[in-house]
Scaffold this active site. Sequence first.
Site, PDB file in Angstrom:
ATOM      1  N   LYS A   1       0.939  -1.226  -0.101  1.00 46.83           N
ATOM      2  CA  LYS A   1      -0.062  -0.077  -0.051  1.00 46.83           C
ATOM      3  C   LYS A   1       0.918   1.169   0.071  1.00 46.83           C
ATOM      4  O   LYS A   1       1.636   1.440   0.797  1.00 46.83           O
ATOM      5  CB  LYS A   1      -0.807   0.126   1.268  1.00 46.83           C
ATOM      6  CG  LYS A   1      -1.903  -1.128   1.208  1.00 46.83           C
ATOM      7  CD  LYS A   1      -2.764  -1.158   2.281  1.00 46.83           C
ATOM      8  CE  LYS A   1      -3.641   0.032   2.636  1.00 46.83           C
ATOM      9  NZ  LYS A   1      -4.536   0.045   3.728  1.00 46.83           N
TER      10      LYS A   1
HETATM   11  C1  E4P Z   1      -7.738   0.550   4.438  1.00 47.41           C
HETATM   12  O1  E4P Z   1      -7.099   0.382   3.495  1.00 47.41           O
HETATM   13  C2  E4P Z   1      -7.587   2.134   4.896  1.00 47.41           C
HETATM   14  O2  E4P Z   1      -6.568   2.172   5.550  1.00 47.41           O
HETATM   15  C3  E4P Z   1      -8.717   2.203   5.888  1.00 47.41           C
HETATM   16  O3  E4P Z   1     -10.030   1.477   5.545  1.00 47.41           O
HETATM   17  C4  E4P Z   1      -9.147   3.618   6.441  1.00 47.41           C
HETATM   18  O4  E4P Z   1     -10.193   3.648   7.187  1.00 47.41           O
HETATM   19  P1  E4P Z   1     -10.608   4.606   8.226  1.00 47.41           P
HETATM   20  O5  E4P Z   1     -10.976   5.800   7.549  1.00 47.41           O
HETATM   21  O6  E4P Z   1     -11.722   4.096   8.889  1.00 47.41           O
HETATM   22  O7  E4P Z   1      -9.357   5.096   9.049  1.00 47.41           O
END
Ligand code: E4P
Length: 228
Positions: free
Chosen positions: A87
């Site tokens: 990522k």
């Molecule tokens: C996933 O890849 C993201 O990092 C995550 O869903 C972010 O979610 P949040 O907005 O609840 O922190």
Amino acid sequence: MNFLMDTANLDSIRYGVEYFPVIGVTTNPTLITREEVPDPAAHIAAIREIIGPDRQLHVQLTETEEEQMLAEAEAIVALTGKNTYLKVPVSPLGLRVTRALSEQGYGVTETAILSVGQAVLASRAGARYVAPYVSRLDNINGRGADVVAQIAEIFDTFDIGTEILAASFKTVQQIVDVGLAGGQNATVNPDLLRQLVSHPLTDSGIAGFAGDWKRQYGERTLLRFLKK
Ligand code: E4P
């Protein structure tokens, strides 16, 4: 539409892979930090151990300099093997690192996507997935599902193979809206995944079937009749 689990909690991941048709797990630095583990690398290895080699594991880079990001990516994949996606937070540097990693054959998930333009650029840089943050857009009076729909339309129009991995969900309706908007994948936290399968009328319906059967046949199940 495919589902992944958005968590670094090992018990939740064990439960998720045992009961839910999830194709993988996504983590981010916040989710790993929440587990308060002394060795995050060992924790990531433990997640891979639980989900097995065939499910996807998306691990976010924490380094912020190009050379270190590339080294970190290489070390993550050395630890977690195939079906690992790196990522990379979207930015000019993120796009450059995405291009370098994809040219080397690594799978990249461009993360922290909040706009259509970011998603399209990430796809052109070679990202396998783009991760639009649905709740974070909804929370600022945007519409996460609309952004997903526009990304999906552009990917479709130009025959772009990058897939949408929508993230940051807080409600079941957001997940449904993203599916209707053409988001192929959704990463969902464990509580929301359980809510997705729950419905009070399902519970009362199942209880009704069981009660009717018991009134007629008592403790004798259909299996007992079949096996007599
Ligand atoms: C996933 O890849 C993201 O990092 C995550 O869903 C972010 O979610 P949040 O907005 O609840 O922190």
